[in-house]
Design a protein around this motif. Structure first.
Motif, PDB file in Angstrom:
ATOM      1  N   VAL A  67       0.833  -1.206   0.000  1.00 31.79           N
ATOM      2  CA  VAL A  67       0.000   0.000   0.000  1.00 31.79           C
ATOM      3  C   VAL A  67       0.866   1.254   0.000  1.00 31.79           C
ATOM      4  O   VAL A  67       0.641   2.197  -0.775  1.00 31.79           O
ATOM      5  CB  VAL A  67      -0.947  -0.015   1.220  1.00 31.79           C
ATOM      6  CG1 VAL A  67      -1.645   1.332   1.379  1.00 31.79           C
ATOM      7  CG2 VAL A  67      -1.981  -1.123   1.070  1.00 31.79           C
ATOM      8  N   GLU A  68       1.880   1.289   0.852  1.00 31.95           N
ATOM      9  CA  GLU A  68       2.726   2.471   0.940  1.00 31.95           C
ATOM     10  C   GLU A  68       3.560   2.661  -0.323  1.00 31.95           C
ATOM     11  O   GLU A  68       3.837   3.792  -0.728  1.00 31.95           O
ATOM     12  CB  GLU A  68       3.639   2.373   2.167  1.00 31.95           C
ATOM     13  CG  GLU A  68       2.901   2.384   3.497  1.00 31.95           C
ATOM     14  CD  GLU A  68       2.123   3.667   3.713  1.00 31.95           C
ATOM     15  OE1 GLU A  68       2.454   4.688   3.084  1.00 31.95           O
ATOM     16  OE2 GLU A  68       1.170   3.655   4.505  1.00 31.95           O
ATOM     17  N   GLY A 101      -6.398  15.252  -3.659  1.00 39.05           N
ATOM     18  CA  GLY A 101      -5.123  14.541  -3.614  1.00 39.05           C
ATOM     19  C   GLY A 101      -5.136  13.416  -2.593  1.00 39.05           C
ATOM     20  O   GLY A 101      -4.619  12.324  -2.854  1.00 39.05           O
ATOM     21  N   ARG A 102      -5.737  13.674  -1.425  1.00 39.67           N
ATOM     22  CA  ARG A 102      -5.838  12.606  -0.420  1.00 39.67           C
ATOM     23  C   ARG A 102      -6.720  11.471  -0.924  1.00 39.67           C
ATOM     24  O   ARG A 102      -6.442  10.291  -0.661  1.00 39.67           O
ATOM     25  CB  ARG A 102      -6.389  13.170   0.886  1.00 39.67           C
ATOM     26  CG  ARG A 102      -5.449  14.120   1.601  1.00 39.67           C
ATOM     27  CD  ARG A 102      -5.842  14.295   3.061  1.00 39.67           C
ATOM     28  NE  ARG A 102      -7.209  14.748   3.213  1.00 39.67           N
ATOM     29  CZ  ARG A 102      -7.582  16.028   3.229  1.00 39.67           C
ATOM     30  NH1 ARG A 102      -6.671  16.978   3.087  1.00 39.67           N
ATOM     31  NH2 ARG A 102      -8.848  16.368   3.385  1.00 39.67           N
ATOM     32  N   GLN A 103      -7.781  11.818  -1.660  1.00 38.97           N
ATOM     33  CA  GLN A 103      -8.637  10.771  -2.216  1.00 38.97           C
ATOM     34  C   GLN A 103      -7.880   9.955  -3.256  1.00 38.97           C
ATOM     35  O   GLN A 103      -8.032   8.729  -3.334  1.00 38.97           O
ATOM     36  CB  GLN A 103      -9.882  11.399  -2.846  1.00 38.97           C
ATOM     37  CG  GLN A 103     -10.893  10.386  -3.372  1.00 38.97           C
ATOM     38  CD  GLN A 103     -11.470   9.519  -2.275  1.00 38.97           C
ATOM     39  OE1 GLN A 103     -11.897  10.024  -1.242  1.00 38.97           O
ATOM     40  NE2 GLN A 103     -11.485   8.215  -2.475  1.00 38.97           N
ATOM     41  N   ARG A 104      -7.051  10.629  -4.049  1.00 36.44           N
ATOM     42  CA  ARG A 104      -6.246   9.916  -5.042  1.00 36.44           C
ATOM     43  C   ARG A 104      -5.277   8.953  -4.349  1.00 36.44           C
ATOM     44  O   ARG A 104      -5.072   7.826  -4.805  1.00 36.44           O
ATOM     45  CB  ARG A 104      -5.481  10.921  -5.905  1.00 36.44           C
ATOM     46  CG  ARG A 104      -4.771  10.291  -7.094  1.00 36.44           C
ATOM     47  CD  ARG A 104      -3.995  11.316  -7.888  1.00 36.44           C
ATOM     48  NE  ARG A 104      -4.878  12.241  -8.580  1.00 36.44           N
ATOM     49  CZ  ARG A 104      -4.984  13.530  -8.306  1.00 36.44           C
ATOM     50  NH1 ARG A 104      -4.259  14.067  -7.335  1.00 36.44           N
ATOM     51  NH2 ARG A 104      -5.795  14.306  -8.986  1.00 36.44           N
ATOM     52  N   MET A 105      -4.702   9.396  -3.236  1.00 35.13           N
ATOM     53  CA  MET A 105      -3.805   8.520  -2.481  1.00 35.13           C
ATOM     54  C   MET A 105      -4.566   7.337  -1.893  1.00 35.13           C
ATOM     55  O   MET A 105      -4.082   6.197  -1.899  1.00 35.13           O
ATOM     56  CB  MET A 105      -3.139   9.323  -1.367  1.00 35.13           C
ATOM     57  CG  MET A 105      -2.251  10.455  -1.842  1.00 35.13           C
ATOM     58  SD  MET A 105      -0.660   9.891  -2.458  1.00 35.13           S
ATOM     59  CE  MET A 105       0.168   9.570  -0.918  1.00 35.13           C
ATOM     60  N   ALA A 106      -5.774   7.605  -1.375  1.00 33.68           N
ATOM     61  CA  ALA A 106      -6.580   6.520  -0.809  1.00 33.68           C
ATOM     62  C   ALA A 106      -6.959   5.511  -1.881  1.00 33.68           C
ATOM     63  O   ALA A 106      -6.929   4.293  -1.650  1.00 33.68           O
ATOM     64  CB  ALA A 106      -7.829   7.095  -0.141  1.00 33.68           C
ATOM     65  N   ASP A 107      -7.319   5.998  -3.069  1.00 37.18           N
ATOM     66  CA  ASP A 107      -7.672   5.088  -4.163  1.00 37.18           C
ATOM     67  C   ASP A 107      -6.472   4.238  -4.575  1.00 37.18           C
ATOM     68  O   ASP A 107      -6.618   3.044  -4.869  1.00 37.18           O
ATOM     69  CB  ASP A 107      -8.177   5.887  -5.364  1.00 37.18           C
ATOM     70  CG  ASP A 107      -9.528   6.536  -5.096  1.00 37.18           C
ATOM     71  OD1 ASP A 107     -10.239   6.073  -4.183  1.00 37.18           O
ATOM     72  OD2 ASP A 107      -9.871   7.512  -5.797  1.00 37.18           O
ATOM     73  N   ALA A 108      -5.291   4.857  -4.610  1.00 36.65           N
ATOM     74  CA  ALA A 108      -4.088   4.098  -4.969  1.00 36.65           C
ATOM     75  C   ALA A 108      -3.803   3.016  -3.933  1.00 36.65           C
ATOM     76  O   ALA A 108      -3.458   1.876  -4.278  1.00 36.65           O
ATOM     77  CB  ALA A 108      -2.890   5.041  -5.100  1.00 36.65           C
ATOM     78  N   ALA A 152       3.175  -3.130 -11.199  1.00 36.44           N
ATOM     79  CA  ALA A 152       3.049  -1.822 -11.837  1.00 36.44           C
ATOM     80  C   ALA A 152       2.491  -0.787 -10.869  1.00 36.44           C
ATOM     81  O   ALA A 152       2.957   0.358 -10.827  1.00 36.44           O
ATOM     82  CB  ALA A 152       2.159  -1.935 -13.077  1.00 36.44           C
ATOM     83  N   VAL A 153       1.493  -1.174 -10.081  1.00 36.89           N
ATOM     84  CA  VAL A 153       0.898  -0.240  -9.126  1.00 36.89           C
ATOM     85  C   VAL A 153       1.910   0.163  -8.059  1.00 36.89           C
ATOM     86  O   VAL A 153       1.921   1.308  -7.592  1.00 36.89           O
ATOM     87  CB  VAL A 153      -0.360  -0.871  -8.485  1.00 36.89           C
ATOM     88  CG1 VAL A 153      -0.808  -0.094  -7.265  1.00 36.89           C
ATOM     89  CG2 VAL A 153      -1.486  -0.927  -9.506  1.00 36.89           C
ATOM     90  N   GLU A 211     -10.624   5.895   4.395  1.00 34.19           N
ATOM     91  CA  GLU A 211      -9.333   5.300   4.734  1.00 34.19           C
ATOM     92  C   GLU A 211      -8.343   6.380   5.134  1.00 34.19           C
ATOM     93  O   GLU A 211      -8.192   7.382   4.430  1.00 34.19           O
ATOM     94  CB  GLU A 211      -8.794   4.524   3.533  1.00 34.19           C
ATOM     95  CG  GLU A 211      -7.447   3.890   3.777  1.00 34.19           C
ATOM     96  CD  GLU A 211      -6.986   3.049   2.593  1.00 34.19           C
ATOM     97  OE1 GLU A 211      -5.976   2.359   2.719  1.00 34.19           O
ATOM     98  OE2 GLU A 211      -7.660   3.102   1.554  1.00 34.19           O
ATOM     99  N   PRO A 212      -7.656   6.206   6.267  1.00 33.47           N
ATOM    100  CA  PRO A 212      -6.653   7.207   6.659  1.00 33.47           C
ATOM    101  C   PRO A 212      -5.534   7.276   5.630  1.00 33.47           C
ATOM    102  O   PRO A 212      -5.062   6.261   5.137  1.00 33.47           O
ATOM    103  CB  PRO A 212      -6.133   6.687   8.008  1.00 33.47           C
ATOM    104  CG  PRO A 212      -7.157   5.713   8.476  1.00 33.47           C
ATOM    105  CD  PRO A 212      -7.771   5.125   7.244  1.00 33.47           C
ATOM    106  N   THR A 213      -5.111   8.495   5.294  1.00 35.42           N
ATOM    107  CA  THR A 213      -4.006   8.699   4.364  1.00 35.42           C
ATOM    108  C   THR A 213      -2.983   9.619   5.005  1.00 35.42           C
ATOM    109  O   THR A 213      -3.329  10.471   5.827  1.00 35.42           O
ATOM    110  CB  THR A 213      -4.498   9.327   3.051  1.00 35.42           C
ATOM    111  OG1 THR A 213      -5.207  10.538   3.342  1.00 35.42           O
ATOM    112  CG2 THR A 213      -5.428   8.382   2.312  1.00 35.42           C
ATOM    113  N   PRO A 214      -1.704   9.450   4.637  1.00 38.79           N
ATOM    114  CA  PRO A 214      -0.669  10.305   5.219  1.00 38.79           C
ATOM    115  C   PRO A 214      -0.797  11.738   4.747  1.00 38.79           C
ATOM    116  O   PRO A 214      -1.352  12.008   3.702  1.00 38.79           O
ATOM    117  CB  PRO A 214       0.626   9.661   4.718  1.00 38.79           C
ATOM    118  CG  PRO A 214       0.249   8.916   3.487  1.00 38.79           C
ATOM    119  CD  PRO A 214      -1.159   8.458   3.697  1.00 38.79           C
TER     120      PRO A 214
END
Length: 415
Positions: free
Chosen positions: A37-38, A121-128, A207-208, A412-415
């Protein structure tokens, strides 16, 4: 030798660790869910996309807060009078001045849009992170499914060895041999197909995570069956922290500030000027200070169209927020129930079906060797075990997918 476990320490360090930390003769390095995930969240492209959008929004806020540039004017007028020409030189510096406060309101609105960009941006990180989590468990499930299929093929191989010995003593028919051979071919084909599925899932996860092409497949550390989810009330309480909902609230605040700025359209923007005027005559030279004040007359445009537009945007975004909130509540409730039920079903099925099927397959193998069971009954027992293991994995994977979607839906918590 104990295998290395890859945990998150930044994308570049992770890639180096995967490539060089483990010797070629050692057991492959292990990868856990959090590291996957990270790694997905730490990709440079994702960071650049997120930071670029945020920097652009903040630049717009800075631009909205800037004072207009002053204007310098020079004017020269030459007229003829009795006795000679008269020259007039005018030097003037003008500065627009906002006395209505619209500039500060528009800057605040731009800052709220920057907050919305940050939430996106936080949502994009959560989706990733959610995508990496789903792919991680897809690889884990297909690894275990491949192991189950290989076990099925191996058991058929053992049965084929026993049958070969029995055929030498002419204790079995040719039909039994051909039937077992066909079943073994089907099992081998299933193993190859599952191997292809596993390779495809690994390539997508690689790839991800941002790993280079050709990176060897890692051994995954983790359980397919998810842990029990949090209580429904706790999950519902976390909804307000969802980045997409926070972004919509920031957009509503920005539209409201734009409306307030437009409502002050009846207050004109003054332009204040100061300068010097010189007059040269044949017999004298005069000069003096020049002061000017100008303002547009708000007869036609008083900001009414802009106010109506901002009000409509506020109403539309508020409706979007309400719809998204209702949808999120439904998703959390549905996924929570699905996770609970699939997890309980998977636990009960593995306990009641897999272990007994394994015992039956072992009994059938022994009975076949003793000549107490025909080949069809043996094949049925082995296939029943494989089907039970496959069904258990599918149920556990379904519960894990629901759990992963629940984490994302609840914020989901994101940094």
């Amino acid at each position: 030798m104990r295998p290395a476990t890859i945990r998150w320490a930044g994308p570049s360090l992770l890639a180096v660790a995967l490539a060089f930390a483990v010797p070629a003769w050692a057991e492959p390095a292990r990868l856990d869910e959090q590291a996957a995930v990270e790694a997905a969240r730490g990709r440079g492209e994702l960071r650049d996309a997120t930071e670029g959008a945020l920097d652009a929004a903040r630049a717009e806020a800075d631009e909205a807060g800037l004072w207009p540039n002053p204007t310098f004017e020079y004017e020269r007028d030459r007229t003829k009078e009795v006795g000679g020409a008269v020259l007039q030189d005018t030097y003037r510096l003008s500065q627009p001045v906002d006395i209505s406060g619209r500039r500060f309101l528009r800057q605040d609105a731009a800052l709220r849009r920057a907050d919305s960009a940050q939430a996106e941006g936080r949502q994009r990180m959560a989706d990733a992170g959610a995508e990496a989590r789903r792919l991680f468990h897809a690889v884990l499930m297909r690894t275990q499914a491949l192991d189950a299929a290989q076990g099925w093929a191996a058991r058929l191989g053992e049965a084929e060895t026993v049958l070969t010995k029995l055929r030498q003593g002419r204790e079995v028919s040719g039909y039994d041999a051909r039937r077992l051979s066909r079943e073994k071919l089907a099992a081998d084909a299933k193993v190859r197909a599952m191997g292809a599925d596993l390779a495809e899932s690994w390539e997508r996860l690689r790839a991800v995570m941002g790993l280079p092409a050709g990176s060897p497949m890692l051994r995954l550390d983790g359980k397919l069956l998810p842990p029990p989810p949090l209580g429904l009330d706790d999950l519902m309480g976390r909804l307000e922290s969802r980045p997409d909902l926070q972004g919509l609230r920031s957009r509503i605040a920005a539209s409201e500030l734009e409306r307030r700025a437009a409502d002050r359209g009846w207050i004109p923007e003054l332009t204040v000027g100061a300068g010097l005027k010189q007059v040269d005559r044949p017999e004298s030279r005069d000069q003096g200070v020049l002061l000017t004040v100008s303002a547009p007359l708000p007869l036609f445009d008083r900001g009414q169209a802009s106010a109506r537009k901002a009000e409509a945007q506020t109403r539309a975004t508020s409706a979007d927020l309400a719809l998204a909130r209702i949808k999120a509540e439904g998703e959390v409730r549905g996924l929570w129930r699905r996770t609970i039920e699939l997890r309980d079903t998977a636990l009960k099925f593995r306990e009641s079906a897999v272990a007994p099927s394994r015992d039956l397959a072992r009994i059938a193998q022994a009975a076949y060797r003793a000549g107490e069971m025909n080949v069809l009954e043996l094949l049925d027992a082995h296939k029943a075990l494989w089907e039970a293991e496959t069904t258990a994995l599918e149920l556990e994977f379904g519960a894990r997918e629901a759990h992963s979607d629940l984490i994302l839906a609840a914020g989901e918590p994101t940094p």
